[in-house]
Motif scaffolding. Structure first.
Motif, mmCIF file in Angstrom:
data_model
loop_
_atom_site.group_PDB
_atom_site.id
_atom_site.type_symbol
_atom_site.label_atom_id
_atom_site.label_comp_id
_atom_site.label_asym_id
_atom_site.label_seq_id
_atom_site.Cartn_x
_atom_site.Cartn_y
_atom_site.Cartn_z
ATOM 1 N N LYS A 235 96.360 3.123 -55.717
ATOM 2 C CA LYS A 235 96.070 1.914 -54.929
ATOM 3 C C LYS A 235 96.357 0.643 -55.725
ATOM 4 N N THR A 241 96.323 -2.521 -50.874
ATOM 5 C CA THR A 241 95.413 -1.372 -50.889
ATOM 6 C C THR A 241 94.322 -1.491 -51.958
ATOM 7 N N PHE A 249 89.682 5.713 -48.746
ATOM 8 C CA PHE A 249 90.881 6.434 -49.192
ATOM 9 C C PHE A 249 90.806 7.916 -48.862
#
Length: 321
Positions: A235, A241, A249
């Motif tokens: 990420k 993200t 996630f």
């Protein structure tokens, strides 16, 4: 249809599906979006990619150690480095021919560690059963932690709470009807399914009979914790993200796990599935695709590089065997 044709289709169809999905993913994005995705991939922070790969290697080492806990009750104990080579070679082979790695792994174990093929393959099947149970556990955790988000997403796509409950109830009802049919039926298919279920149960129960069951459970938790961790650290390679938390996630992780089992190593489908899952949390298609491709490329290269090295080192380090 001949058995040879069936085997050929099992090899060709997943490959063709993967190629089609890569083509679909490429042509379904605008030139500007493609440039942005390629930029993300080119400029991905290699530190976090390396961390992800390192965690992946640790998971394979842990799996190699855990494998011996399944072999010991059978009277065998393989060398850890050989187990690591067998596992990496198996993953490498699965990229080309789905599920061929399991057979190759059991064959290599028989060749270099003198464990009968049937016994070695049985331990690999037990591993797969445990892995399936762990994936189901992660799905359960994700559903509990992200219930509101998932229901909101379904509602936004025309599936309200009532429709969701009806679908769940229908699924449970179908399961009970199917189990009742399975119990009473004597058809060849039902017998095969009952044998499969019986084998799965035997595999799970065998854990509690082994000498090092707590170490086996520890390594199982470590392996799947590593899988999630190697996914989560990626990420930091995509700006959009970074704010997402671990429970968010998990949804994308599950989508990627299912994609990996559909095509060879998740080719084509993995980035699409992960991107769609991330879109639930407002991540753009470009960022989601970039994340999926970075993760897939990193892990696939790891399997290819270390799998190829294992192919070379295995016979060299076992010259006297």
């Amino acid at each position: 249809m001949s058995s040879r044709l069936k085997r050929l289709l099992k090899i060709i169809v997943p490959v063709l599906l993967g190629v089609f999905l890569v083509w679909y993913s490429y042509y379904n994005t605008s030139p500007e979006d493609r440039k942005e995705i390629f930029r993300y991939i080119r400029e991905a922070d290699l530190f976090w990619v390396a961390i992800s790969v390192a965690i992946g290697i640790l998971s394979h080492i842990s799996r190699a150690i855990r494998w011996n806990y399944l072999l010991e009750p059978l009277g065998y104990r393989a060398k850890i480095w050989n187990n690591i080579f067998f596992i990496l070679i198996a993953y490498f082979a699965n990229l080309g021919i789905p599920r061929s790695g399991e057979v190759l792994r059991a064959t290599a174990l028989a060749t270099y560690e003198k464990v009968p093929f049937q016994k070695g393959f049985g331990t690999i099947v037990t591993e797969r059963v445990i892995d399936l149970l762990m994936l189901l556990l992660i799905i359960f955790i994700a559903l509990l932690s992200q219930t509101n988000i998932i229901l909101t997403y379904l509602k936004a796509n025309g599936i309200g709470l009532t429709a969701t409950l009806i679908l769940v109830a229908a699924g449970v009802l179908f399961l009970f009807v199917f189990l009742a049919f399975l119990r009473r039926s004597s058809s060849p298919l039902a017998i095969k399914l009952k044998d499969l279920v019986r084998g799965l149960l035997d595999g799970v129960l065998s854990i509690f009979k082994m000498k090092n069951k707590w170490l086996f459970i520890f390594h199982t938790l470590f392996i799947w914790g590593a899988y999630v961790a190697m996914f989560w650290v990626i990420k930091f390679t995509v700006i959009e993200t970074i704010p997402l938390n671990l429970s968010e996630f998990l949804v994308a992780f599950i989508a990627g796990a299912f994609a990996m089992s559909t095509t060879n190593g998740g080719i084509g489908l993995y980035p699409i599935a992960v991107s769609k899952a991330l879109s639930i949390y407002g991540v753009s298609a470009v960022s989601g695709d970039a994340f999926g491709w970075i993760m897939w490329i990193a892990q696939t290269l790891m399997v290819v590089v270390f799998g190829a090295i294992s192919f070379l080192l295995l016979p060299l380090l076992n010259r006297n065997r």
